[in-house]
Design an enzyme around this catalytic site. Structure first.
Site, PDB file in Angstrom:
ATOM      1  N   GLY A 197      10.198  14.784 -35.776  1.00 31.53           N
ATOM      2  CA  GLY A 197       9.788  15.976 -34.520  1.00 31.53           C
ATOM      3  C   GLY A 197      10.055  17.250 -34.718  1.00 31.53           C
ATOM      4  O   GLY A 197       9.461  18.277 -34.770  1.00 31.53           O
ATOM      5  N   ASN A 198      11.468  17.482 -35.085  1.00 31.17           N
ATOM      6  CA  ASN A 198      12.268  19.029 -34.386  1.00 31.17           C
ATOM      7  C   ASN A 198      12.215  19.178 -35.900  1.00 31.17           C
ATOM      8  O   ASN A 198      12.107  20.775 -35.955  1.00 31.17           O
ATOM      9  CB  ASN A 198      13.762  18.527 -34.601  1.00 31.17           C
ATOM     10  N   LYS A 214       2.510   1.677 -26.502  1.00 29.28           N
ATOM     11  CA  LYS A 214       2.710   3.617 -27.178  1.00 29.28           C
ATOM     12  C   LYS A 214       1.484   4.487 -26.693  1.00 29.28           C
ATOM     13  O   LYS A 214       0.602   4.731 -26.731  1.00 29.28           O
ATOM     14  CB  LYS A 214       2.456   3.675 -28.435  1.00 29.28           C
ATOM     15  N   LYS A 248       7.350   5.984 -38.062  1.00 27.49           N
ATOM     16  CA  LYS A 248       7.738   6.763 -39.084  1.00 27.49           C
ATOM     17  C   LYS A 248       8.955   6.071 -39.386  1.00 27.49           C
ATOM     18  O   LYS A 248       8.984   6.386 -40.795  1.00 27.49           O
ATOM     19  CB  LYS A 248       7.321   7.964 -39.134  1.00 27.49           C
ATOM     20  N   LYS A 288      15.955   4.417 -35.403  1.00 25.43           N
ATOM     21  CA  LYS A 288      16.293   5.469 -36.827  1.00 25.43           C
ATOM     22  C   LYS A 288      17.449   4.604 -36.834  1.00 25.43           C
ATOM     23  O   LYS A 288      17.249   4.287 -38.210  1.00 25.43           O
ATOM     24  CB  LYS A 288      16.704   6.169 -36.331  1.00 25.43           C
TER      25      LYS A 288
END
Length: 318
Positions: A11-12, A127, A210, A272
């Protein structure tokens, strides 16, 4: 050595609205083209957290104002987010390529990602997505079979499942683009969640992480490296504590031990790490090449990370 790399943009790297996205995309383009200029083959996967929520909320608001407007399925909202995020990314990357006199082509691919309808995630959707609603509105959705939850005292929201990706339908096209020297943007937002029924793919009420989709794509196109870009230069244990320790290289066994010791937060670094490990576990070394690895680092440090100068690298064995 030239590498085939899948980059997962967080997102960043995209911002939270259209204006921020345009600015962020230009910075992102520079970091990506740095890697292309260094001779690497690059495929890009981007997130869509704020964007897909805005799309769903917009259609929910429109439907409340006019019953002729539909509330779109999540799968369609993901497809829309792929289109407009991909549009910004491919244009800014192309501009950066042109500025440097480079001739590579870049294109965003509307990508479907197959999920298992029997994935346990569908039994417990967690979610949150879309706008907040009143309890009365939430009860009405519940009556229609839609999962909702109260979100930290702020109101009620729809929740959807987050199943693991099983296959990327357009993987062959993506691999062909790389072989032709092109830059694909694919599986945006984790991909449009689909499942096969009666010989046809159908959208599913889900969003896919993602980073896991990037790991699956990296496996399918036989990438040498998966890069997961985040808000820190390296992964740390005891994060933000006096005994914080930055990590340079982790084997799968070391990473599994740290996860078992609860060093990584479930909502941020843990997925991650798990996605990075999934790629390394699923891939094997090709003749004459380094064993596949994953890297977690900052966007602006990606080139240095590939060169082994920074970031946290996950490998099968030392």
């Amino acid at each position: 050595m030239k590498k085939r790399i899948v980059i997962a943009l967080g997102g960043n790297a995209l911002g939270d609205n259209l204006e921020e996205q345009m600015t962020a995309a230009k910075i992102t383009a520079g970091a990506i083209v740095d890697l292309v200029e260094a001779g690497h083959e690059i495929a890009i996967v981007h997130g869509n957290g704020p964007q897909v929520g805005m799309i769903l909320t917009a259609f929910e608001t429109a439907a409340k104002a006019n019953s002729k407007f539909p509330v779109l399925p999540i799968s369609v909202c993901v497809a829309l987010s792929q289109g407009y995020i991909g549009y910004d990314l491919q244009n800014t990357i192309r501009m950066e390529l042109d500025k440097r006199g480079m001739k590579q082509q870049v294109a965003a691919i509307i990508s479907q990602v197959e999920v298992d309808p029997n994935d346990k995630a569908f039994q417990n959707p967690t979610k949150p997505i879309g706008g907040f609603m009143s309890k009365e509105e939430a009860d009405a959705l519940k009556a229609q079979g839609v999962s909702v939850m109260e979100d930290a005292g702020r109101g009620w929201r729809q929740v959807v499942a987050s199943p693991k990706p099983q296959h990327i339908v357009e993987a062959g096209i993506i691999k062909g683009m790389l072989a032709a020297g092109q830059i694909p943007i694919a599986a945006g937002g984790g991909g449009i969640p689909v499942a096969m029924k009666d010989g046809q793919y159908h959208g599913m009420p889900a969003v896919i992480d993602k980073d896991f989709s990037a790991a699956k794509l990296a496996q399918l196109i036989e990438a040498d490296m998966l890069i997961i870009l985040t808000a820190v230069e390296k992964v740390a244990i005891n994060f933000n504590k006096p005994d914080q320790q930055w990590l340079d290289t982790l084997t799968l066994a070391e990473a599994e031990k740290l996860i078992a010791e609860n060093h990584f937060a479930k909502g941020s670094m843990l997925p991650k790490m798990e996605a990075a490990m999934a790629f390394v576990k699923s891939s094997s070394a090709k003749a004459g090449r380094e064993p596949p690895s994953a890297l977690i680092t900052l966007l602006t440090k990606a080139r240095d990370g590939v060169a082994g100068k920074t970031g946290t690298k996950i490998v099968a064995n030392l």
